[in-house]
Design a protein around this motif. Sequence first.
Motif, PDB file in Angstrom:
ATOM      1  N   GLN A  24      56.348  69.830  60.397  1.00 43.93           N
ATOM      2  CA  GLN A  24      55.878  68.127  60.829  1.00 43.93           C
ATOM      3  C   GLN A  24      56.395  67.807  59.323  1.00 43.93           C
ATOM      4  O   GLN A  24      56.530  66.919  58.688  1.00 43.93           O
ATOM      5  N   SER A  25      56.396  68.849  58.352  1.00 45.73           N
ATOM      6  CA  SER A  25      55.603  68.334  56.633  1.00 45.73           C
ATOM      7  C   SER A  25      57.131  68.021  56.481  1.00 45.73           C
ATOM      8  O   SER A  25      58.396  68.568  56.702  1.00 45.73           O
ATOM      9  N   HIS A  26      56.896  66.815  55.792  1.00 51.00           N
ATOM     10  CA  HIS A  26      58.512  66.128  55.442  1.00 51.00           C
ATOM     11  C   HIS A  26      59.107  66.720  53.796  1.00 51.00           C
ATOM     12  O   HIS A  26      60.390  66.977  53.713  1.00 51.00           O
ATOM     13  N   SER A  27      58.255  67.199  53.521  1.00 48.33           N
ATOM     14  CA  SER A  27      58.755  67.921  51.792  1.00 48.33           C
ATOM     15  C   SER A  27      58.109  69.376  51.655  1.00 48.33           C
ATOM     16  O   SER A  27      56.333  69.060  51.785  1.00 48.33           O
ATOM     17  N   GLY A  28      58.344  69.588  50.969  1.00 52.87           N
ATOM     18  CA  GLY A  28      57.754  70.945  50.027  1.00 52.87           C
ATOM     19  C   GLY A  28      56.364  70.408  49.164  1.00 52.87           C
ATOM     20  O   GLY A  28      55.074  71.314  49.535  1.00 52.87           O
ATOM     21  N   ALA A  29      56.780  69.846  48.811  1.00 50.48           N
ATOM     22  CA  ALA A  29      55.291  68.405  47.736  1.00 50.48           C
ATOM     23  C   ALA A  29      54.927  68.458  49.059  1.00 50.48           C
ATOM     24  O   ALA A  29      52.887  68.467  48.452  1.00 50.48           O
TER      25      ALA A  29
END
Length: 360
Positions: free
Chosen positions: A34-39
């Motif tokens: 689910q993570s939107h982005s690496g950050a």
Amino acid sequence: GKRYYGGNEFIDAVENLARERAIKLFKAEHANVQSHSGATANAAAYLALLDPGDTVLAMDLAAGGHLTHGHKLNFSGKFYRFVGYGVTEDTERIDLDEVARLAREHKPKLIVAGASAYPRIIDFPGFQAVAEAVGAKLLVDMAHIAGLAATNVHPTPIPYADVVTTTTHKTLRGPRGAMIFCKHQFAEIIDKAVMPGTQGGPLDHVVAAKAVALKEALEPSFVEYQRQVVRNAQALAGTLAEASLRVVSGGTDNHLILVDVTGLGTTGKLAEKALEDVGIYANKNVIPFDQRKPLDPSGVRFGTPALTTRGFTEPDMRRIAQAIIDVLRTPLDEGVRHRTRQLVKELTEQHPLYPGLRYV
Ligand code: PLP
């Protein structure tokens, strides 16, 4: 299976498919897709593993690390106490003895391995040993090398790290987004750190695209693609080095190379612009022990995954390298610029983004 809203039957099916494929590809114990982005994946990993103010040992941005590995303007550098390790001056590679020395001195709760601009193999079992010796957890941020790691073209971090974060849009060749892998024991705190810890609802369309990318990555042809990515990077590095451009660490083991362009009387910023003007896209980048500033550094970073997807091979890379050298040597020479634009046109037409694509 546990949503805030109804009507998610198909969304659940898509996400479960992405998770199953991610686990299969990386032979991981648990995956959160689910993570939107690496950050935000790194934010979730830190939230799960750390308390504010805790000490973390990670690669210095100046040596190739990422903003989220403790840059002072980033949340990571504001909320946690980051200590940086770098590369040695002579080899421009990570020195694990130095990492171990810093770990003994600073007693971090977490050690982060992984980088944004490091062209060499990272020794994950070595990092695990250092972390274990000081009782730290190990987080690997494999954003750049995920595709290589999925195919063992770069050794995988999965068995050695407690938690592994990755983006899905670099060598993994998927949509912009991210994933987190972890051992079973961290599954619950990682999932909670993603949602509700650092995100609201997932980007379901991106999760679907991750599932597609992971299917592609499970195909046998993906292994050959990753091998070619590295061969292309090595061909590019080799030709640039023959023209006495200094390639950081003397070459590459992965998909990227870092080149010191100051020997040609230019800078990273000028080189990026001169190349962009002729249709070659790369980015200015600091090199280890750079004497110049990040916004106009000494280096340029080149990567081969996109061209390799289009079918470029070593002879093409050598022609591109020669064009890069010509442009950087004489950035204002109209003849060189014209010839390079023609070469870019010729090569991109030979290797279209997809069959049947017509340029207008
Ligand atoms: N981690 C590493 C090592 C990266 O190189 C990057 C992106 O460049 C990120 C994290 C952050 O990824 P995103 O841009 O998706 O937030």
